[in-house]
Write an enzyme that holds these catalytic residues in place. Sequence first.
Site, PDB file in Angstrom:
ATOM      1  N   GLU A 250       0.829  -1.212   0.000  1.00  0.00           N
ATOM      2  CA  GLU A 250       0.000   0.000   0.000  1.00  0.00           C
ATOM      3  C   GLU A 250       0.861   1.258   0.000  1.00  0.00           C
ATOM      4  OE1 GLU A 250      -0.200  -2.435   2.230  1.00  0.00           O
ATOM      5  OE2 GLU A 250      -2.232  -3.262   2.240  1.00  0.00           O
TER       6      GLU A 250
ATOM      7  N   LYS B 100       3.422   1.493   2.778  1.00  0.00           N
ATOM      8  CA  LYS B 100       3.713   1.636   4.215  1.00  0.00           C
ATOM      9  C   LYS B 100       5.089   2.261   4.464  1.00  0.00           C
ATOM     10  CE  LYS B 100       3.022  -2.794   4.440  1.00  0.00           C
ATOM     11  NZ  LYS B 100       2.423  -3.102   3.140  1.00  0.00           N
TER      12      LYS B 100
ATOM     13  N   ASN C   4       9.871 -11.095   3.186  1.00  0.00           N
ATOM     14  CA  ASN C   4       8.792 -11.124   2.191  1.00  0.00           C
ATOM     15  C   ASN C   4       8.301  -9.693   1.936  1.00  0.00           C
ATOM     16  OD1 ASN C   4       7.823 -11.087   4.834  1.00  0.00           O
ATOM     17  ND2 ASN C   4       6.039 -12.349   4.449  1.00  0.00           N
TER      18      ASN C   4
ATOM     19  N   GLY D  82       8.660  -5.700   1.077  1.00  0.00           N
ATOM     20  CA  GLY D  82       9.526  -4.829   0.294  1.00  0.00           C
ATOM     21  C   GLY D  82       8.942  -3.435   0.427  1.00  0.00           C
TER      22      GLY D  82
ATOM     23  N   THR E  90       6.542 -15.562  -1.560  1.00  0.00           N
ATOM     24  CA  THR E  90       7.712 -14.822  -2.025  1.00  0.00           C
ATOM     25  C   THR E  90       8.952 -15.726  -2.052  1.00  0.00           C
ATOM     26  OG1 THR E  90       8.167 -14.119   0.237  1.00  0.00           O
ATOM     27  CG2 THR E  90       6.835 -12.634  -1.111  1.00  0.00           C
TER      28      THR E  90
ATOM     29  N   GLN F 134       3.201  -6.575   5.029  1.00  0.00           N
ATOM     30  CA  GLN F 134       2.073  -7.176   4.305  1.00  0.00           C
ATOM     31  C   GLN F 134       0.825  -6.298   4.491  1.00  0.00           C
ATOM     32  OE1 GLN F 134       4.146  -9.730   6.360  1.00  0.00           O
ATOM     33  NE2 GLN F 134       5.294  -9.321   4.513  1.00  0.00           N
TER      34      GLN F 134
ATOM     35  N   THR G 121      -0.229 -14.753   4.349  1.00  0.00           N
ATOM     36  CA  THR G 121       1.110 -14.986   4.869  1.00  0.00           C
ATOM     37  C   THR G 121       0.958 -15.727   6.207  1.00  0.00           C
ATOM     38  OG1 THR G 121       3.280 -13.999   5.241  1.00  0.00           O
ATOM     39  CG2 THR G 121       1.377 -12.735   6.062  1.00  0.00           C
TER      40      THR G 121
ATOM     41  N   ARG H   4       7.364  -9.573  -9.531  1.00  0.00           N
ATOM     42  CA  ARG H   4       6.163 -10.123 -10.170  1.00  0.00           C
ATOM     43  C   ARG H   4       5.145  -9.024 -10.481  1.00  0.00           C
ATOM     44  NH1 ARG H   4       4.230 -14.644  -6.020  1.00  0.00           N
ATOM     45  NH2 ARG H   4       4.894 -13.049  -4.558  1.00  0.00           N
TER      46      ARG H   4
ATOM     47  N   SER I  19      -2.982   8.224  -5.198  1.00  0.00           N
ATOM     48  CA  SER I  19      -4.140   8.916  -5.773  1.00  0.00           C
ATOM     49  C   SER I  19      -3.826   9.360  -7.200  1.00  0.00           C
ATOM     50  CB  SER I  19      -4.471  10.153  -4.933  1.00  0.00           C
ATOM     51  OG  SER I  19      -4.419   9.834  -3.568  1.00  0.00           O
TER      52      SER I  19
END
Length: 422
Positions: free
Chosen positions: A14, A16, A38, A40, A129, A221, A236, A300, A329
Site C-alpha cells: 500500500e 507503508k 517477504n 519490500g 515470495t 504485508q 502470509t 512479479r 491517488s
Amino acid sequence: MKVDVLLGLQWGDEGKGKVVDVLTPKYNIVARFQGGPNAGHTLEFEGKHYVLRSIPSGVFQHNQINVIGNGVVLDPVLFMDEAMELEKSGVDLKRILKISRKAHLILPTHRLLDAANENQKGEARIGTTGKGIGPTYTDKVSRHGLRVGDIEERFLEKYNAAVSRHLSMLQSMGVKTDVKPLEERWMRGIEYLSQFEIIDSEFFINHQLAEGKSVLCEGAQGSMLDVDFGSYPFVTSSNTICAGACAGLGVAPRTIGEVYGIFKAYCTRVGAGPFPTELNDATGAEMRRIGHEYGAVTGRERRCGWIDLVALRYTIMLNGVTQLIMMKSDVLDDFPVIKACDAYEVNGKITRDFPFTVEGDVKPIYTEIKGWKTPMSRMTSAEEFPAEFCDYMAFLEQKLGVPITMVSVGPDRAQTIIRERK
Ligand code: GDP
Ligand code: IMO
Ligand code: MG
C-alpha cells in the site's frame, strides 16, 4: 506512553514504507513487529530510492532508534545484504538498529522447504515470495525454531539439529539437496548479525514507554494477508493486524494509540488467491502501467483492480483504525470514471460483510464516481485538490466511517499532503 501502529489495509504494497519514513520524525522509536524479507518497503527522497525488507523504514531520519521485534523472522544473508547497502550509503545502522533476541531465524533449509511446499501444492500454490516465511513460522509454532538469542550459546549444535530435521522433511518430499553451498554465506550472515545490538526488545520498548518515549510500529504485508482473518489459505503466516503489534513487540493493548490504516486509491494483490474487484482487462493493465505495479521483492506483476470497500470496512474493523491514509491517488488522474465496490453479490445474495470464502460466484457491486482528470503529483496542499477528488474522498469517508488524514500523490517523501482535521 504512546504506541501508534501503521499498517496496510489491503493485500500489501500500500506504501507503508513511504509513510513510516514521513511520520518517523514524530517518534522516538520505529519498530517492525512481524513478517520478514517477504516485505519490500520502498522509500524515495532527494533523488534516492531504497527498498527495505527486514529493516524498519525509520532509519533515514537518523535520530530514531529502530527495532526488529520478536515477531519478525530474519534471514541473516538478506539482512547482511540490506544492512551493508545502507551502511555504504551512510546510514550508521549499528548505532540506531537493535534486534530482538526472540526474533526467529530463517535457515537456508526454510527457503528450500518453502519451494518444496509450493511445488507440492501444484495448481493450489499460494505464490509465496519464496523467502522461507511459512516454514520459519511453522517451526516457531511447532516449537522447533531457532532464535537470534540462540546465536549466543551452543549455536552450531542447535543449527545442525534443525537442519537435519529439515533435510529429512525435504527427503520425504522427494527433494534431494545439498545445503552446504548455502551454509557458508548464512554463517557469515550470522557473524555480521552478531555485530548488532541484540536486546530483550520487550523490556527496552516498555522501559522507553515508561520514560515517556513514543513508538511507531511498522506493519508488513496487509490485513487481507493476515493468517487468521485474510483470504486463507492465500495469506502470509503471521498476524499482520494491529493485535500483531502487541504480540510481536510485547506491548500491552492499552498502550496502543493511533492506528494508521493505509490503502491505495485502487487495489492490488501479488500471488494467488481471491480478489473480487480484480480487472483482467485494459483498465487493470493501465493501473499496472501507471502505478508501476510490479513486486518490490520478486518483480512479479501485481494484479490490479478497483477499490474494495467491503474488504476495507472489514480490515478497518479488525484494526480499530483511527486515521486513513490514501496512497497513489495520482495513479487515477487520467481515469474518466472511478469505481468503488460497496457490496458483493454472492450466489445471488447481497453482502456488505467480507464472506468466509470468496470462491465461486462473487460479483462486486460498484458505485461510479466521476474522475478528476487533473494531474495531482505536483500538488502540495489539500486546497489544490480538484472538486471530483474531494467528492471521491468524501464518498470513501462516508462509506468507511474514518477520516482520511493524509493523501499521497507520488512516491517521493515530499509528495505527501496532510489534511487538517476540521
Ligand atoms: P509497501 O510494501 O507498503 O511499503 O509498498 P511498496 O513499496 O511495496 O509499494 C508501493 C509502491 O508505490 C512503491 O513503488 C512506492 O514508491 C510507490 N508509491 C508510494 N506512494 C505513492 C504515490 O502516492 N503515488 C505513486 N505513483 N507511487 C507511490
Ligand atoms: P509488503 O510488506 C504483498 C504475499 C505473497 C503471497 C502470500 C504469502 O511489501 O506489503 P509469504 O512469502 O509471506 O509466505 O507469501 O503473501 N505477500 C505479500 N504481498 N506485499 C507484501 O509485503 C507481501 N508479503 C507476502 O505474494 O501471496
Ligand atoms: Mg511492498
